[in-house]
Design an enzyme around this catalytic site. Structure first.
Site, mmCIF file in Angstrom:
data_model
loop_
_atom_site.group_PDB
_atom_site.id
_atom_site.type_symbol
_atom_site.label_atom_id
_atom_site.label_comp_id
_atom_site.label_asym_id
_atom_site.label_seq_id
_atom_site.Cartn_x
_atom_site.Cartn_y
_atom_site.Cartn_z
ATOM 1 N N ARG A 1 4.994 -17.094 -0.703
ATOM 2 C CA ARG A 1 6.191 -17.748 -0.187
ATOM 3 C C ARG A 1 6.644 -17.014 1.073
ATOM 4 O O ARG A 1 6.502 -15.806 1.175
ATOM 5 C CB ARG A 1 7.264 -17.696 -1.283
ATOM 6 C CG ARG A 1 8.660 -17.942 -0.860
ATOM 7 C CD ARG A 1 9.656 -17.907 -2.036
ATOM 8 N NE ARG A 1 9.599 -19.179 -2.739
ATOM 9 C CZ ARG A 1 9.046 -19.367 -3.929
ATOM 10 N NH1 ARG A 1 8.513 -18.375 -4.584
ATOM 11 N NH2 ARG A 1 9.029 -20.558 -4.478
ATOM 12 N N SER A 2 7.191 -17.747 2.016
ATOM 13 C CA SER A 2 7.679 -17.125 3.245
ATOM 14 C C SER A 2 9.119 -16.641 3.063
ATOM 15 O O SER A 2 9.839 -17.096 2.175
ATOM 16 C CB SER A 2 7.607 -18.116 4.415
ATOM 17 O OG SER A 2 8.462 -19.225 4.186
ATOM 18 N N GLY B 1 -5.698 4.723 0.082
ATOM 19 C CA GLY B 1 -6.200 3.382 -0.154
ATOM 20 C C GLY B 1 -7.679 3.266 0.138
ATOM 21 O O GLY B 1 -8.173 3.756 1.149
ATOM 22 N N GLY C 1 -6.887 6.898 -13.298
ATOM 23 C CA GLY C 1 -7.953 7.813 -13.674
ATOM 24 C C GLY C 1 -7.846 9.110 -12.898
ATOM 25 O O GLY C 1 -6.945 9.284 -12.073
ATOM 26 N N SER C 2 -8.768 10.003 -13.131
ATOM 27 C CA SER C 2 -8.743 11.288 -12.433
ATOM 28 C C SER C 2 -9.212 11.165 -10.982
ATOM 29 O O SER C 2 -8.837 11.986 -10.145
ATOM 30 C CB SER C 2 -9.608 12.314 -13.176
ATOM 31 O OG SER C 2 -10.952 11.874 -13.229
ATOM 32 N N ARG C 3 -10.001 10.120 -10.680
ATOM 33 C CA ARG C 3 -10.510 9.943 -9.319
ATOM 34 C C ARG C 3 -10.112 8.618 -8.681
ATOM 35 O O ARG C 3 -10.106 8.495 -7.457
ATOM 36 C CB ARG C 3 -12.021 10.081 -9.289
ATOM 37 C CG ARG C 3 -12.465 11.510 -9.606
ATOM 38 C CD ARG C 3 -13.928 11.706 -9.423
ATOM 39 N NE ARG C 3 -14.640 11.043 -10.523
ATOM 40 C CZ ARG C 3 -15.932 10.865 -10.564
ATOM 41 N NH1 ARG C 3 -16.691 11.260 -9.574
ATOM 42 N NH2 ARG C 3 -16.495 10.288 -11.600
ATOM 43 N N HIS D 1 -0.300 -14.135 -0.397
ATOM 44 C CA HIS D 1 1.018 -14.457 0.153
ATOM 45 C C HIS D 1 1.423 -15.813 -0.407
ATOM 46 O O HIS D 1 0.751 -16.820 -0.173
ATOM 47 C CB HIS D 1 0.966 -14.451 1.681
ATOM 48 C CG HIS D 1 0.419 -13.160 2.215
ATOM 49 N ND1 HIS D 1 1.115 -11.971 2.145
ATOM 50 C CD2 HIS D 1 -0.773 -12.861 2.790
ATOM 51 C CE1 HIS D 1 0.382 -11.005 2.679
ATOM 52 N NE2 HIS D 1 -0.774 -11.527 3.069
ATOM 53 N N GLU E 1 0.824 -1.212 0.000
ATOM 54 C CA GLU E 1 0.000 0.000 0.000
ATOM 55 C C GLU E 1 0.855 1.257 0.000
ATOM 56 O O GLU E 1 0.501 2.258 -0.621
ATOM 57 C CB GLU E 1 -0.983 0.028 1.170
ATOM 58 C CG GLU E 1 -1.938 1.205 1.057
ATOM 59 C CD GLU E 1 -3.194 1.092 1.895
ATOM 60 O OE1 GLU E 1 -3.898 2.117 1.990
ATOM 61 O OE2 GLU E 1 -3.492 0.012 2.424
#
Length: 143
Positions: A94-95, A85, A112-114, A92, A65
């Site tokens: 692989r560790s 966000g 986009g614009s929004r 997930h 994020e």
């Protein structure tokens, strides 16, 4: 660190005005900044592992994020808007053991614009896929 020429002024604004945030707490280090790609590393250490000393899935989501939000912000003109966000998902795969390092690469799916949608792929030090994430962001006015 690579910074796209057209973004150097915006990057200077970001780095000079950036107060401590979660990315700093987790050791996220930017490596590459452009309007269509942003790359950063994050250590797998005491701040990013779960109790069994493996990379915490939540830390991967924070990296994803962070990159999506910054990627969207860097692709916007000016500094009067930002991207936040709205939804994020992560698979997930692989560790990664404590002591390692991961690298996230975020690229836009839609700008986009929004609304922006960015995909982040996180790999281990050997280039093996650790996590893939998609983040939807809203473009909003900065306060």
């Amino acid at each position: 660190m690579f910074i796209e020429d057209s973004l150097k002024e915006k990057a200077d604004f970001y780095f000079k005005s950036s107060t401590p945030h979660m990315g700093h707490a987790l050791g996220i280090e930017l490596e590459y900044i452009s309007k269509d790609k942003i790359i950063a590393t994050m250590p797998v250490n005491k701040n990013t592992v779960q109790p069994f000393r493996l990379l915490h899935g939540g830390a991967s989501v924070v990296l994803a994020e962070t990159l999506a939000s910054l990627g969207a912000w860097f692709s916007l003109d000016g500094n009067d808007k930002t991207a936040v966000g709205v939804e994020i998902n992560a698979n997930h795969i692989r560790s990664v053991q404590e002591g390692g390092m991961v690298r996230g690469t975020a690229t836009p799916i839609k700008k986009g614009s929004r609304i922006h949608i960015w995909e982040t792929k996180i790999e281990d030090e050997n280039g093996k896929l650790v996590c893939v994430s998609r983040c939807t962001l809203a473009v909003v006015n900065r306060k």
